[in-house]
Write a protein that holds these residues in place. Structure first.
Motif, PDB file in Angstrom:
ATOM      1  N   ARG A   5       0.846  -1.189   0.000  1.00 52.25           N
ATOM      2  CA  ARG A   5       0.000   0.000   0.000  1.00 52.25           C
ATOM      3  C   ARG A   5       0.882   1.239   0.000  1.00 52.25           C
ATOM      4  O   ARG A   5       1.795   1.376   0.813  1.00 52.25           O
ATOM      5  CB  ARG A   5      -0.881   0.004   1.238  1.00 52.25           C
ATOM      6  CG  ARG A   5      -1.883   1.134   1.248  1.00 52.25           C
ATOM      7  CD  ARG A   5      -2.858   0.965   2.379  1.00 52.25           C
ATOM      8  NE  ARG A   5      -3.870   1.999   2.324  1.00 52.25           N
ATOM      9  CZ  ARG A   5      -4.500   2.438   3.392  1.00 52.25           C
ATOM     10  NH1 ARG A   5      -4.262   1.912   4.577  1.00 52.25           N
ATOM     11  NH2 ARG A   5      -5.396   3.383   3.282  1.00 52.25           N
ATOM     12  N   VAL A   6       0.596   2.143  -0.917  1.00 54.00           N
ATOM     13  CA  VAL A   6       1.349   3.391  -1.037  1.00 54.00           C
ATOM     14  C   VAL A   6       0.363   4.547  -0.963  1.00 54.00           C
ATOM     15  O   VAL A   6      -0.567   4.632  -1.765  1.00 54.00           O
ATOM     16  CB  VAL A   6       2.132   3.458  -2.373  1.00 54.00           C
ATOM     17  CG1 VAL A   6       2.846   4.789  -2.508  1.00 54.00           C
ATOM     18  CG2 VAL A   6       3.109   2.294  -2.477  1.00 54.00           C
ATOM     19  N   LEU A   7       0.560   5.413   0.023  1.00 51.80           N
ATOM     20  CA  LEU A   7      -0.258   6.606   0.165  1.00 51.80           C
ATOM     21  C   LEU A   7       0.579   7.796  -0.275  1.00 51.80           C
ATOM     22  O   LEU A   7       1.698   7.980   0.196  1.00 51.80           O
ATOM     23  CB  LEU A   7      -0.690   6.793   1.623  1.00 51.80           C
ATOM     24  CG  LEU A   7      -1.490   5.646   2.234  1.00 51.80           C
ATOM     25  CD1 LEU A   7      -1.638   5.834   3.729  1.00 51.80           C
ATOM     26  CD2 LEU A   7      -2.839   5.549   1.558  1.00 51.80           C
ATOM     27  N   VAL A   8       0.060   8.577  -1.171  1.00 55.77           N
ATOM     28  CA  VAL A   8       0.765   9.751  -1.656  1.00 55.77           C
ATOM     29  C   VAL A   8      -0.032  10.979  -1.244  1.00 55.77           C
ATOM     30  O   VAL A   8      -1.181  11.154  -1.656  1.00 55.77           O
ATOM     31  CB  VAL A   8       0.940   9.707  -3.196  1.00 55.77           C
ATOM     32  CG1 VAL A   8       1.597  10.983  -3.691  1.00 55.77           C
ATOM     33  CG2 VAL A   8       1.765   8.483  -3.585  1.00 55.77           C
ATOM     34  N   ALA A   9       0.593  11.809  -0.408  1.00 57.13           N
ATOM     35  CA  ALA A   9      -0.046  13.041   0.052  1.00 57.13           C
ATOM     36  C   ALA A   9       0.285  14.140  -0.957  1.00 57.13           C
ATOM     37  O   ALA A   9       1.422  14.583  -1.056  1.00 57.13           O
ATOM     38  CB  ALA A   9       0.447  13.401   1.451  1.00 57.13           C
ATOM     39  N   ASP A  10      -0.702  14.546  -1.700  1.00 60.04           N
ATOM     40  CA  ASP A  10      -0.502  15.552  -2.741  1.00 60.04           C
ATOM     41  C   ASP A  10      -0.960  16.915  -2.248  1.00 60.04           C
ATOM     42  O   ASP A  10      -2.093  17.083  -1.804  1.00 60.04           O
ATOM     43  CB  ASP A  10      -1.285  15.159  -3.998  1.00 60.04           C
ATOM     44  CG  ASP A  10      -1.117  16.168  -5.109  1.00 60.04           C
ATOM     45  OD1 ASP A  10       0.030  16.577  -5.361  1.00 60.04           O
ATOM     46  OD2 ASP A  10      -2.139  16.553  -5.716  1.00 60.04           O
ATOM     47  N   ALA A  11      -0.071  17.879  -2.347  1.00 57.06           N
ATOM     48  CA  ALA A  11      -0.362  19.247  -1.895  1.00 57.06           C
ATOM     49  C   ALA A  11      -0.747  20.140  -3.065  1.00 57.06           C
ATOM     50  O   ALA A  11      -0.423  21.319  -3.088  1.00 57.06           O
ATOM     51  CB  ALA A  11       0.845  19.799  -1.157  1.00 57.06           C
ATOM     52  N   GLY A  12      -1.416  19.561  -4.062  1.00 57.55           N
ATOM     53  CA  GLY A  12      -1.838  20.351  -5.203  1.00 57.55           C
ATOM     54  C   GLY A  12      -0.757  20.510  -6.252  1.00 57.55           C
ATOM     55  O   GLY A  12      -0.686  21.531  -6.941  1.00 57.55           O
ATOM     56  N   GLY A  36      -0.275  18.928   1.907  1.00 55.93           N
ATOM     57  CA  GLY A  36      -0.072  20.254   2.481  1.00 55.93           C
ATOM     58  C   GLY A  36       1.400  20.373   2.802  1.00 55.93           C
ATOM     59  O   GLY A  36       2.243  19.806   2.110  1.00 55.93           O
ATOM     60  N   LEU A  37       1.720  21.047   3.875  1.00 59.03           N
ATOM     61  CA  LEU A  37       3.097  21.069   4.332  1.00 59.03           C
ATOM     62  C   LEU A  37       3.518  19.632   4.644  1.00 59.03           C
ATOM     63  O   LEU A  37       2.665  18.797   4.953  1.00 59.03           O
ATOM     64  CB  LEU A  37       3.237  21.951   5.569  1.00 59.03           C
ATOM     65  CG  LEU A  37       2.948  23.440   5.344  1.00 59.03           C
ATOM     66  CD1 LEU A  37       2.965  24.191   6.661  1.00 59.03           C
ATOM     67  CD2 LEU A  37       3.959  24.031   4.371  1.00 59.03           C
ATOM     68  N   PRO A  38       4.818  19.317   4.578  1.00 65.50           N
ATOM     69  CA  PRO A  38       5.229  17.919   4.754  1.00 65.50           C
ATOM     70  C   PRO A  38       4.647  17.228   5.989  1.00 65.50           C
ATOM     71  O   PRO A  38       4.159  16.099   5.887  1.00 65.50           O
ATOM     72  CB  PRO A  38       6.758  18.019   4.834  1.00 65.50           C
ATOM     73  CG  PRO A  38       7.076  19.194   3.979  1.00 65.50           C
ATOM     74  CD  PRO A  38       5.959  20.175   4.240  1.00 65.50           C
ATOM     75  N   ALA A  39       4.667  17.865   7.134  1.00 70.60           N
ATOM     76  CA  ALA A  39       4.138  17.230   8.345  1.00 70.60           C
ATOM     77  C   ALA A  39       2.653  16.914   8.194  1.00 70.60           C
ATOM     78  O   ALA A  39       2.175  15.876   8.668  1.00 70.60           O
ATOM     79  CB  ALA A  39       4.377  18.120   9.557  1.00 70.60           C
ATOM     80  N   MET A  40       1.926  17.782   7.533  1.00 71.70           N
ATOM     81  CA  MET A  40       0.495  17.575   7.333  1.00 71.70           C
ATOM     82  C   MET A  40       0.232  16.314   6.504  1.00 71.70           C
ATOM     83  O   MET A  40      -0.611  15.486   6.847  1.00 71.70           O
ATOM     84  CB  MET A  40      -0.078  18.808   6.639  1.00 71.70           C
ATOM     85  CG  MET A  40      -1.546  18.880   6.539  1.00 71.70           C
ATOM     86  SD  MET A  40      -1.898  20.414   5.621  1.00 71.70           S
ATOM     87  CE  MET A  40      -3.277  20.967   6.519  1.00 71.70           C
ATOM     88  N   GLY A  41       0.966  16.162   5.408  1.00 70.07           N
ATOM     89  CA  GLY A  41       0.810  14.983   4.564  1.00 70.07           C
ATOM     90  C   GLY A  41       1.245  13.718   5.271  1.00 70.07           C
ATOM     91  O   GLY A  41       0.595  12.676   5.157  1.00 70.07           O
ATOM     92  N   ASN A  43       1.298  13.164   8.533  1.00 68.36           N
ATOM     93  CA  ASN A  43       0.318  12.845   9.571  1.00 68.36           C
ATOM     94  C   ASN A  43      -0.941  12.226   8.964  1.00 68.36           C
ATOM     95  O   ASN A  43      -1.503  11.278   9.518  1.00 68.36           O
ATOM     96  CB  ASN A  43      -0.039  14.087  10.380  1.00 68.36           C
ATOM     97  CG  ASN A  43       1.085  14.529  11.288  1.00 68.36           C
ATOM     98  OD1 ASN A  43       1.985  13.764  11.603  1.00 68.36           O
ATOM     99  ND2 ASN A  43       1.051  15.780  11.695  1.00 68.36           N
ATOM    100  N   ALA A  44      -1.381  12.745   7.833  1.00 70.25           N
ATOM    101  CA  ALA A  44      -2.568  12.187   7.170  1.00 70.25           C
ATOM    102  C   ALA A  44      -2.303  10.760   6.723  1.00 70.25           C
ATOM    103  O   ALA A  44      -3.161   9.880   6.883  1.00 70.25           O
ATOM    104  CB  ALA A  44      -2.950  13.056   5.969  1.00 70.25           C
ATOM    105  N   GLY A  45      -1.123  10.497   6.179  1.00 68.47           N
ATOM    106  CA  GLY A  45      -0.769   9.139   5.764  1.00 68.47           C
ATOM    107  C   GLY A  45      -0.648   8.200   6.940  1.00 68.47           C
ATOM    108  O   GLY A  45      -1.140   7.066   6.900  1.00 68.47           O
ATOM    109  N   ALA A  46       0.004   8.647   8.006  1.00 69.68           N
ATOM    110  CA  ALA A  46       0.171   7.808   9.196  1.00 69.68           C
ATOM    111  C   ALA A  46      -1.181   7.443   9.805  1.00 69.68           C
ATOM    112  O   ALA A  46      -1.367   6.330  10.292  1.00 69.68           O
ATOM    113  CB  ALA A  46       1.048   8.517  10.221  1.00 69.68           C
ATOM    114  N   ALA A  47      -2.129   8.366   9.757  1.00 74.33           N
ATOM    115  CA  ALA A  47      -3.461   8.094  10.309  1.00 74.33           C
ATOM    116  C   ALA A  47      -4.176   6.989   9.536  1.00 74.33           C
ATOM    117  O   ALA A  47      -5.011   6.276  10.099  1.00 74.33           O
ATOM    118  CB  ALA A  47      -4.301   9.374  10.299  1.00 74.33           C
ATOM    119  N   LEU A  48      -3.841   6.829   8.267  1.00 75.50           N
ATOM    120  CA  LEU A  48      -4.472   5.797   7.443  1.00 75.50           C
ATOM    121  C   LEU A  48      -3.697   4.480   7.422  1.00 75.50           C
ATOM    122  O   LEU A  48      -4.194   3.471   6.937  1.00 75.50           O
ATOM    123  CB  LEU A  48      -4.629   6.300   6.004  1.00 75.50           C
ATOM    124  CG  LEU A  48      -5.572   7.484   5.814  1.00 75.50           C
ATOM    125  CD1 LEU A  48      -5.491   7.994   4.383  1.00 75.50           C
ATOM    126  CD2 LEU A  48      -6.999   7.078   6.166  1.00 75.50           C
TER     127      LEU A  48
END
Length: 122
Positions: A5-12, A36-41, A43-48
């Motif tokens: 599983r690969v989660l990619v946090a895209d900040a637009g 968003g900012l690196p920590a935001m992405g 944290n969102a990935g870690a939560a999932l």
């Protein structure tokens, strides 16, 4: 790798990141999530995340060794570590980039000293 599983946090991003990620769906379980900012992405990935271990990489990261992830995971298991880190290498950057990377590496080592002993190696 089809069960990876690969989660990619895209900040637009405007550089076809989303399209590139989607092109790997035939080989990986990929999902694009809001960043968003690196920590935001992160944290969102870690939560999932639903696994014992999570690997954070930025888009411009290149692993210096084919065995780095395997060795890091083994080190975490063998030493009952909650996290592992590694030095970062700046191959093509300016002298300012290289200084930034060296300072980052210094802080990684200091975090190992501050917390319980851990192995920070490339």
């Amino acid at each position: 790798m089809s069960n990876t599983r690969v989660l990619v946090a895209d900040a637009g991003s405007t550089d076809a990141t989303v399209e590139t990620v989607i092109s790997f769906r035939d080989r990986l379980q990929v999902q694009v999530i809001p960043g968003g900012l690196p920590a935001m992405g992160r944290n969102a990935g870690a939560a999932l995340a639903q696994t014992a271990y999570v690997l954070f990489l930025d888009a411009d990261v290149e692993l210096v060794s084919d065995t780095l992830v395997r060795r890091a995971l083994q080190s975490a298991k063998d030493n009952d570590l909650h996290y592992v880190t590694t030095n970062i290498v700046c191959r093509d950057g300016s002298w300012m980039d290289r200084i930034f990377y060296l300072v980052n590496d210094l802080f990684q080592y200091l975090s190992c000293i501050h917390h319980r002993p851990c192995r920070c190696e490339t």
